[in-house]
Design a protein around this motif. Structure first.
Motif, short mmCIF file in Angstrom:
data_model
loop_
_atom_site.label_atom_id
_atom_site.label_comp_id
_atom_site.label_asym_id
_atom_site.label_seq_id
_atom_site.Cartn_x
_atom_site.Cartn_y
_atom_site.Cartn_z
N GLU A 183 -10.55 -14.52 10.65
CA GLU A 183 -11.03 -14.50 12.41
C GLU A 183 -12.62 -14.30 12.63
N VAL B 237 3.29 -4.80 2.78
CA VAL B 237 2.45 -5.71 3.73
C VAL B 237 2.56 -7.28 3.54
N GLY C 121 0.81 -12.71 13.74
CA GLY C 121 0.56 -11.27 14.69
C GLY C 121 -0.49 -10.42 14.10
N SER C 122 -0.77 -9.37 14.98
CA SER C 122 -1.60 -8.30 14.47
C SER C 122 -1.18 -7.49 13.43
N GLY C 123 -1.91 -7.29 12.30
CA GLY C 123 -1.23 -6.16 11.42
C GLY C 123 -0.15 -6.73 10.47
N CYS C 124 0.06 -8.26 10.34
CA CYS C 124 1.04 -8.68 9.44
C CYS C 124 0.58 -8.96 8.07
N GLY C 125 -0.62 -8.67 7.77
CA GLY C 125 -1.28 -8.82 6.49
C GLY C 125 -2.08 -10.01 6.22
N LYS C 126 -2.78 -10.56 7.29
CA LYS C 126 -3.31 -11.84 7.07
C LYS C 126 -4.73 -11.15 6.46
N SER C 127 -5.34 -10.18 6.84
CA SER C 127 -6.67 -9.87 6.26
C SER C 127 -6.41 -9.52 4.55
N THR C 128 -5.27 -8.90 4.53
CA THR C 128 -5.00 -8.44 3.04
C THR C 128 -4.87 -9.62 2.47
N PHE D 99 0.85 -1.23 -0.02
CA PHE D 99 0.00 0.02 0.04
C PHE D 99 0.92 1.05 0.19
N LEU E 201 4.19 1.08 2.09
CA LEU E 201 4.06 0.19 2.81
C LEU E 201 3.97 -1.31 2.49
N1 LIG Z 1 -6.35 -0.37 2.10
C1 LIG Z 1 -5.15 -0.09 2.76
N2 LIG Z 1 -4.68 0.84 2.53
C2 LIG Z 1 -3.44 1.21 3.16
N3 LIG Z 1 -2.96 0.30 4.27
C3 LIG Z 1 -3.43 -0.92 4.58
C4 LIG Z 1 -4.77 -1.17 3.65
N4 LIG Z 1 -5.40 -2.33 4.19
C5 LIG Z 1 -4.35 -2.72 5.04
N5 LIG Z 1 -3.46 -1.83 5.21
C6 LIG Z 1 -2.15 -2.04 6.09
O1 LIG Z 1 -1.88 -3.14 6.05
C7 LIG Z 1 -1.38 -3.88 7.07
C8 LIG Z 1 -1.71 -5.19 7.49
O2 LIG Z 1 -3.21 -5.04 7.52
P1 LIG Z 1 -4.26 -6.35 7.59
O3 LIG Z 1 -5.47 -5.93 8.00
O4 LIG Z 1 -4.03 -7.23 6.72
O5 LIG Z 1 -3.49 -7.09 8.80
P2 LIG Z 1 -3.84 -8.30 9.84
O6 LIG Z 1 -2.86 -9.36 9.91
O7 LIG Z 1 -5.33 -8.79 9.33
O8 LIG Z 1 -4.26 -7.71 11.14
P3 LIG Z 1 -5.24 -8.00 12.40
O9 LIG Z 1 -4.71 -9.17 13.02
O10 LIG Z 1 -5.17 -6.64 13.37
O11 LIG Z 1 -6.70 -8.16 11.74
C9 LIG Z 1 -1.70 -2.93 8.40
O12 LIG Z 1 -0.32 -2.17 8.80
C10 LIG Z 1 -2.76 -2.01 7.67
O13 LIG Z 1 -2.47 -0.94 8.28
#
Ligand SMILES: Nc1ncnc2c1ncn2[C@@H]1O[C@H](COP(=O)(O)OP(=O)(O)OP(=O)(O)O)[C@@H](O)[C@H]1O
Ligand SMILES: [Mg+2]
Lengths: 254, 268
Positions: free
Chosen positions: A157, A22, A41-48, A17, A20
């Motif tokens: 999740e 991810v 871990g939190s914010g490691c990009g799982k949802s992405t 992004f 960044l």
């Molecule tokens: N559309 C976007 N634009 C910019 N940054 C993004 C976008 N979506 C996610 N991010 C960033 O990418 C990183 C990973 O986000 P993601 O939601 O994939 O994490 P996650 O592993 O699912 O975290 P969590 O455990 O909190 O759900 C985060 O730092 C988030 O801020």
């Protein structure tokens, strides 16, 4: 190369992004009917990662294919369950499930009944989401995701917001659904127990940028014995990937 | 232990007398108007104010009774109400259609933005002179003012309501490849509905205010006419009666809309 049983194939996928980074060079094949949990871990990009598989976002590099076709946009053949149940508050349970169906599908009521039965909510067709508990709402979300008989079910999740007791019940039921429907599932979690219980393999993602650190195969016995020794052994392996174990220092000499 | 015991007692006490509670609440609801009436009555009879300018409640009541039996009261109210209904319904349809278009299309929003921004601050009563020049003093000019008063609250709330829909529901639409029409029917409209209903309530309230203003300036019937006619006849009781009617009818209309809103939004 992926063999013909592969449903999902992720090849060298990275996601940025802006500045960044991810996800970094993720490659993963998932067989038909597979059950893969992804932990990190939190914010490691799982949802992405899940959003990329679901076609809600596209990779910066690399390709994702489902049944040999590159993912370009969301498809009904990929079911998505979000952390929040995401039911439309103004639609009944039945209409929420029908929301996922194409208008050309004509036995809609039948499909609703079948899938509600699958998640054990036959009597709640005409309820509104506000009348359901968190666990029940998430069951409806699962029923909705299954309504189109998807090739893959993506779960982000799904039980994270539920209390510990409800979560265990839901895990059992999801496992049952997986065995019954033989649908390929990819489950995101940050709960080590859940990743073992709901995985044939656990994909461990590293922190920022998300990279596959390790893939741990899970013995089938772990799906039956939450408190067995194999479960404990596997848990230790995964645990070690995240935390350093403290040395047990006796501190005195006998 | 003691704390639990006390809590139970309170809970019991509450649920044991639901009727008493309802009566208490109803009493609180009407207490202030009754006090005002009593004070009003006393003030008039004590000679503090000139009865000529501030007639006592019973005189107004008598006035009302005379007008009811003569059939004029109902005539004035119904004519104002019908005007409001007509202007309001036209405004409702126009504002909903335009509001949905603006809410859904960035282009249409941009095209209409400046015009609406300039028109919005012009109060409906400022239109009265022009409306009379254009449409004469007949029904059309009044309808126009009412329309204008109801239009903007409904329009702006519809647009806002659509813009404020949770993006996660739109994403859900993408996940299930929901087509545009279905998305509008199942997500956009119901999602914006609470705010649209707020706009409708404000719009109807405005329409009621506007009918009074329009009738005060040029009419031979209606509650606004009652007001201006009362003034020119130096009948303070007529004036106050008309004011009370405006208030009461306005409140009832709002109550009815609130009731309808609750029925429509049966999911919450
Ligand atoms: N559309 C976007 N634009 C910019 N940054 C993004 C976008 N979506 C996610 N991010 C960033 O990418 C990183 C990973 O986000 P993601 O939601 O994939 O994490 P996650 O592993 O699912 O975290 P969590 O455990 O909190 O759900 C985060 O730092 C988030 O801020
Ligand atoms: Mg996430």
């Amino acid at each position: 190369m992926a063999d013909k049983n592969t449903v999902l194939s992720i090849k060298n996928v990275s996601k940025r992004f802006d500045e960044l980074q991810v996800l970094d060079d993720i490659s993963l094949d998932v067989r038909e009917g597979g059950l893969v949990s992804v932990i990190g871990g939190s914010g490691c990009g799982k949802s992405t990662l899940l959003r990329l598989i679901g076609g809600l976002d596209s990779p910066s590099e690399g390709t994702i294919t489902i049944n040999g076709k590159e993912v370009k946009a969301p498809s009904r053949k990929v079911g998505f369950v979000f952390q929040d149940h995401r039911l439309l508050p103004w639609l009944t349970v039945s209409d929420n499930i029908k929301f996922a169906l194409d208008k050309t599908v004509d036995n809609q009521d039948e499909i609703v009944d079948k899938n509600l039965k699958l998640v054990g909510l036959e009597g709640f067709k005409n309820s509104y989401p506000s009348q359901l508990s968190g666990g029940m709402a998430q069951r409806v979300a699962i029923a909705r995701a299954l309504a189109n008989e998807p090739d893959i079910l993506l779960l982000d999740e799904p039980f994270g917001a539920l209390d510990a007791m409800t979560r265990i019940t839901m895990q059992d039921e999801l496992l049952k659904i997986w065995e019954e429907k033989k649908v390929t599932m990819i489950l995101i979690t940050h709960d080590i127990d859940e990743s073992i219980y709901l995985g044939e393999q656990v994909v461990i993602l590293s922190d920022r940028p998300g990279k596959i650190k390790k893939i741990v195969p899970i013995s089938k016995i772990c799906h039956y014995e939450r408190n067995g020794s194999e479960f404990a052994r596997t848990k230790k392996i995964i645990y070690k990937e995240f935390f350093k174990e403290r040395e047990f220092d006796v501190g005195y000499v006998i | 232990m003691e704390v639990t015991f006390k809590k139970n007692k309170v809970a019991k006490k509450r649920s044991a007398f639901p009727v008493a509670k309802a009566i208490g609440s109803a009493f609180l609801y009407i207490a202030l108007p009754i006090v005002i009436l009593i004070v009003w009555e006393i003030v008039c009879h004590a000679g503090v104010v000139q009865v000529y300018n501030m007639p006592a409640p019973e005189i107004i009541l008598k006035d009302a009774w005379e007008k009811i039996t003569a059939g004029v009261l109902w005539k004035h109210i119904s004519i104002s109400f019908l005007r409001v209904l007509e202007g309001f319904l036209i405004a409702l349809v126009a504002a909903l259609v335009l509001g949905i278009l603006i809410g859904l299309s960035k282009t249409i929003e941009r095209i209409t933005e400046l015009t609406l921004q300039i028109l919005k601050p012009i109060p409906p009563i400022a239109w009265i002179p022009l409306a009379i020049l254009w449409f004469g003093i007949g029904e059309s000019s009044k309808l126009y003012i009412i329309f204008y008063g109801a239009f903007f609250p409904i329009l702006l709330n519809t647009v806002d309501g659509i813009h404020n829909i949770d993006k996660k529901y739109l994403e859900l639409g993408r996940v299930y490849e929901v087509d545009r029409l279905k998305l509008i029917r199942k997500v956009v409209l119901p999602g914006a509905l609470p705010q649209i209903l707020t706009g409708i309530r404000v719009g109807l309230g405005n329409a009621w205010v506007c009918v009074v203003a329009a009738e005060m300036i040029a009419a031979t019937k209606g509650v606004g006419y009652m007001l201006s006619n009362g003034r020119s006849m130096s009948r303070a009781d007529d004036v106050i009666l008309a004011m009370l009617l405006i208030g009461i009818v306005g409140k009832i209309m709002d109550d009815v809309l609130k009731l309808i809103s609750g029925k429509i939004m049966k999911w919450s």
